[in-house]
Motif scaffolding. Structure first.
Motif, PDB file in Angstrom:
ATOM      1  N   TRP A 571       0.738  -1.245  -0.116  1.00  0.00           N
ATOM      2  CA  TRP A 571       0.021  -0.024   0.087  1.00  0.00           C
ATOM      3  C   TRP A 571       1.017   1.235  -0.011  1.00  0.00           C
ATOM      4  O   TRP A 571       2.026   0.997   0.350  1.00  0.00           O
ATOM      5  N   TYR A 572       0.499   2.265  -0.456  1.00  0.00           N
ATOM      6  CA  TYR A 572       1.141   3.589  -0.322  1.00  0.00           C
ATOM      7  C   TYR A 572       0.054   4.777   0.134  1.00  0.00           C
ATOM      8  O   TYR A 572      -1.084   4.758  -0.164  1.00  0.00           O
ATOM      9  N   ARG A 573       0.649   5.757   0.481  1.00  0.00           N
ATOM     10  CA  ARG A 573      -0.007   7.165   0.717  1.00  0.00           C
ATOM     11  C   ARG A 573       1.156   8.128   0.827  1.00  0.00           C
ATOM     12  O   ARG A 573       2.347   7.914   0.903  1.00  0.00           O
ATOM     13  N   GLU A 577      -1.041  12.640   4.076  1.00  0.00           N
ATOM     14  CA  GLU A 577      -2.433  12.177   3.634  1.00  0.00           C
ATOM     15  C   GLU A 577      -2.974  10.912   4.793  1.00  0.00           C
ATOM     16  O   GLU A 577      -1.824  10.618   5.665  1.00  0.00           O
ATOM     17  N   GLN A 578      -3.948  10.568   4.895  1.00  0.00           N
ATOM     18  CA  GLN A 578      -4.716   9.872   5.885  1.00  0.00           C
ATOM     19  C   GLN A 578      -4.930   8.406   5.417  1.00  0.00           C
ATOM     20  O   GLN A 578      -4.648   7.541   6.013  1.00  0.00           O
ATOM     21  N   ASN A 579      -5.176   8.344   4.140  1.00  0.00           N
ATOM     22  CA  ASN A 579      -5.861   7.003   3.474  1.00  0.00           C
ATOM     23  C   ASN A 579      -4.675   6.462   2.910  1.00  0.00           C
ATOM     24  O   ASN A 579      -3.776   6.880   2.320  1.00  0.00           O
ATOM     25  N   TRP A 580      -4.648   5.119   2.992  1.00  0.00           N
ATOM     26  CA  TRP A 580      -3.826   4.045   2.491  1.00  0.00           C
ATOM     27  C   TRP A 580      -4.331   3.597   1.047  1.00  0.00           C
ATOM     28  O   TRP A 580      -5.694   3.374   1.050  1.00  0.00           O
ATOM     29  N   ARG A 581      -3.596   3.538  -0.008  1.00  0.00           N
ATOM     30  CA  ARG A 581      -4.013   3.203  -1.385  1.00  0.00           C
ATOM     31  C   ARG A 581      -3.541   1.925  -1.748  1.00  0.00           C
ATOM     32  O   ARG A 581      -2.295   1.798  -1.764  1.00  0.00           O
ATOM     33  N   TYR A 604       6.222  10.121  -0.227  1.00  0.00           N
ATOM     34  CA  TYR A 604       5.490   8.816   0.128  1.00  0.00           C
ATOM     35  C   TYR A 604       5.945   7.758   0.963  1.00  0.00           C
ATOM     36  O   TYR A 604       7.345   8.029   1.544  1.00  0.00           O
TER      37      TYR A 604
END
Length: 740
Positions: A571-573, A577-581, A604
């Motif tokens: 995952w990355y963010r 930022e708050q959310n992981w993608r 990141y």
């Protein structure tokens, strides 16, 4: 009653106990000799097929307080005689242990050790000392020792005296070494005569047969000789040349079969030839036998040892080969062949009817079992390292307890049913179980719990377990195998370390990378976050990737204490930022490369999540994760402003020059460096104003001298100056200006 195993789940024999199965109930099994012998025995014998049965009663009769007991003998009155020795002159002593346990120093010599003892029919005790020793005779009632043989008075002058034997008429036979000679001293004393001598280094052991045949074993060529002592002028006959170089002990059964122990690898004779002519001197070195060196140094003789049988008709055969034991003594009693060994202090009962089969009957509290002697109701055993006297009784032990080694389940486990394979009724033995969370049972383990007939024995969950069996005396019980079911609690995977390397890509298809490579290794390079050194994952060698500024490669270390197979998701963010993608899931490798263009330029973090889902149901699967250090994705080159360049006319004595001014900026990373070229000349390093290139915007103000060319400067119509700007991630932009 025979009970067979019915095992559901994963079976993990003890020899593979460290190799954890992925999930489910496992079974720790102890069912072979090499696994049984790791436990401790008290009155229990272990057969070579792994069976536990009652062993002989073992008792310690005398602790000498010394390190070495080299020899042992006994008389008809029940007295025991011990030949002691050490590492200094004057330590050779003969001790007598009476039937009531009282001890008397029978003889004290100037030599290092009492190597051999023999008791004559009249009760006299003969003691041979070594090295550079003598043979002493002491009367049955004690008194000063009388020298009956001094090697210094012989023509051969042997350095070592190894063994003694006595004939029915009172003659004394002496085995000597360096050189190898057998002497005979007539009964009542007198001049010693050479019975025979050989080309070997030593005669190591002697045995007198009831028919007056003297048997001798040598060191060097490992030959077993026999000679008829009743026939005048009889010649020795080589009955057998053993595969081993040293014969350490001989014994005979009631039928006249001879048994011998051989140790050490065969080698060429080490004695150099004497010079025939000339004035050249040589040094002849006599080495002690390997078994004696091993006993004194408490070290193993390489290649173990073997036991042979020479049948009454002269046919030889190998009965047993022992890899890790050195046989120091053999004895035959009540139809059984016994072997005392080092360097684990074991006594074995050898099956003479089936080659290769034996029973481990006693573990002595010493490193070497050195010598046997008969007793009224058993067999005496003398030991070294440390020097003690034991007795193995003819009767079975009154208390027979075997305790297994400590088993490590490699994780917190629930202990289940205990299975066993045994004969005899269940009431003929008891099975017990205990558990704990530290390796030593002395440090806070549970109490022993009796295991029922159904195999149930409730003990607390923990990482370690141990079982023991108690054989009741007078019953035919025997244990062939014990298995303990257990279920290791599932624990979450652990991500130990992550490395993120921008500008690197794994070769497509796993092929050979290009010659330009990047090493993604642990720990990280200087300046990066401190690395973690973790041992369970051995795959820490550098990962060779292709250098590619358009890619990013992540690599991680992970382990699972249950040994489960793992899959990973990356995952990355962006920083802030708050959310992981999700970038990628269901990764079985422990690295992942991706195109950096998937992420806009910026800073990141990566998060790797490991899951043991491949070997667990979804409701029971556990995950572990770790977040990387911040890394930067920068695929956009710097943006240069307009390059302003003007011609500076030449002054007196100087060449014309070009003055240039340029500003550049980058949106993601600082400007790393710049360089310029004038009229397609070589690129020259260019410093910004302020000299240190550390900002996302830099200004350049410089003057470049016009180089001399084949065309006169005055005739040049124009000049071209070019500037290249690089950011920290090697993205480059170029700009040029024409000066007229």
């Amino acid at each position: 009653m025979m009970q067979r195993y019915l095992v559901l789940g994963c079976v993990a024999p003890v020899m593979l106990a460290g190799a954890m199965c992925a999930q489910g109930t496992k079974l720790w099994t102890v069912d072979r000799y090499d696994t049984m012998e790791r436990g401790s025995t008290d009155g229990v014998a272990i057969r070579s097929d792994g069976r536990l049965e009652a062993g002989p009663e073992k008792s310690m009769l005398y602790d000498t307080g010394k390190s070495y007991v080299w020899s042992l003998a006994s008389d008809r009155g029940g007295n025991r005689y011990l030949g002691l020795g050490g590492t200094a002159a004057g330590t050779g002593v003969v001790m007598r242990v009476a039937p009531d346990g009282k001890t008397v120093k029978l003889l004290e010599t100037k030599e290092l050790a009492v190597q051999a003892l023999a008791v004559a029919p009249d009760g006299s005790v003969f003691a041979a000392t070594s090295p550079d020793g003598k043979v002493y005779r002491t009367a049955a009632g004690g008194g000063a020792g009388t020298v009956i043989f001094d090697p210094a008075t012989t023509e051969e002058k042997p350095k070592y005296l190894w063994d003694l034997a006595t004939g029915r008429n009172g003659d004394v036979y002496i085995a000597a070494g360096a050189p190898a000679v057998v002497y005979r001293v007539p009964a009542g004393g007198g001049k010693a005569e050479v019975l025979f001598e050989t080309a070997d280094q030593h005669i190591r052991c002697l045995m007198m047969a009831p028919d007056g045949t003297l048997w001798a074993g040598s060191d060097g060529a490992g030959v077993i000789y026999r000679i008829d002592t009743k026939a005048a002028g009889a010649k020795p006959f080589a009955a057998y040349a053993a595969p081993r170089r040293e014969i350490t002990s001989l014994t005979m059964d009631e039928a006249g079969n001879v048994y011998a122990a051989g140790v050490g690898a065969r080698a060429a004779m080490p004695l150099p030839p004497l010079p025939v002519t000339g004035n050249v001197g040589i040094t002849v070195t006599f080495a002690q036998p390997g078994s004696s060196t091993a006993a004194g140094a408490n070290s193993l003789v390489p290649d173990g040892s073997e036991i042979y049988r020479i049948a009454k008709d002269g046919t030889p055969a190998r009965l047993l080969a022992m890899k890790d034991d050195v046989v120091y003594a053999l004895a035959f009693r009540n139809g059984t062949l016994w072997a005392a060994t080092g360097n684990r202090g074991r006594v074995y009962r050898v099956d003479v009817g089936m080659p290769g089969r034996f029973t481990d009957v006693a573990h002595l509290e010493a490193a070497q079992g050195m010598a046997f002697a008969p007793a009224r109701d058993g067999l005496l055993v003398a030991t070294s390292n440390s020097g003690k006297l034991f007795q193995l009784g003819d009767a079975a032990a009154k208390e027979s307890v075997y305790t297994s080694e400590v088993f490590d389940a490699q994780g917190y486990s629930q202990w289940g049913r205990v299975e066993r394979r045994a004969d005899g009724a269940a009431q003929n033995y008891e099975l017990w179980l205990r558990s704990g969370n530290v390796e030593s049972p002395l440090m806070g383990w549970s109490d022993w719990v009796r295991v029922g007939v159904d195999g149930a024995g409730t003990v607390p969950p923990g990482r370690f377990a141990q079982w023991k069996v108690v054989l009741h005396p007078g019953t035919p019980a025997g244990i062939d195998a014990v298995g303990l079911n257990y279920l290791t609690r599932n624990v979450a995977p652990i991500l130990d370390e992550i490395v993120v390397q921008p500008g690197a890509r794994m070769a497509a298809g796993g092929g050979t990378p290009a010659s330009t490579t990047v090493q993604v290794a642990f720990p990280q390079p200087p300046g990066a976050a401190p690395g973690v050194s973790f041992q369970p994952d051995a795959n820490t060698t550098p990962l060779t990737a292709q250098k590619d500024k358009g890619s990013v490669t992540a690599r991680w270390l992970a382990h699972d204490d249950n040994g489960d197979d793992l899959v990973f998701a990356v995952w990355y963010r962006g920083v802030g930022e708050q959310n992981w993608r999700l970038l990628k899931d269901k990764i079985s490798d422990r690295f992942f490369s991706f195109d950096s263009s998937l992420l806009p330029d910026g800073s990141y973090e990566l998060k790797v999540v490991g899951s043991d889902a491949p070997v667990h149901e979804d409701s029971e699967a556990l995950t572990g994760e770790r977040v990387s250090q911040v890394f930067v994705v920068d695929t956009t080159p710097p943006v240069p402003g307009a390059l302003t360049a003007t011609l500076v006319p030449a002054a007196v004595g100087t060449a014309p020059r070009i003055h240039a001014v340029l500003e550049a900026h980058d949106a993601t990373s600082p400007i790393a460096h710049a360089e310029y070229s004038l009229d397609a000349g070589p690129w020259q390093y260019l410093e910004p104003v302020g000299q240190v290139s550390d900002s996302m915007a830099e200004r350049y103000d410089f003057t470049a001298e016009i180089p001399k060319t084949t065309t006169p400067v005055a005739d040049a119509k124009e000049h071209v100056i070019a500037v290249r700007i690089y950011d920290r991630y090697e993205n480059m932009a170029a700009v040029k200006a024409v000066v007229r």
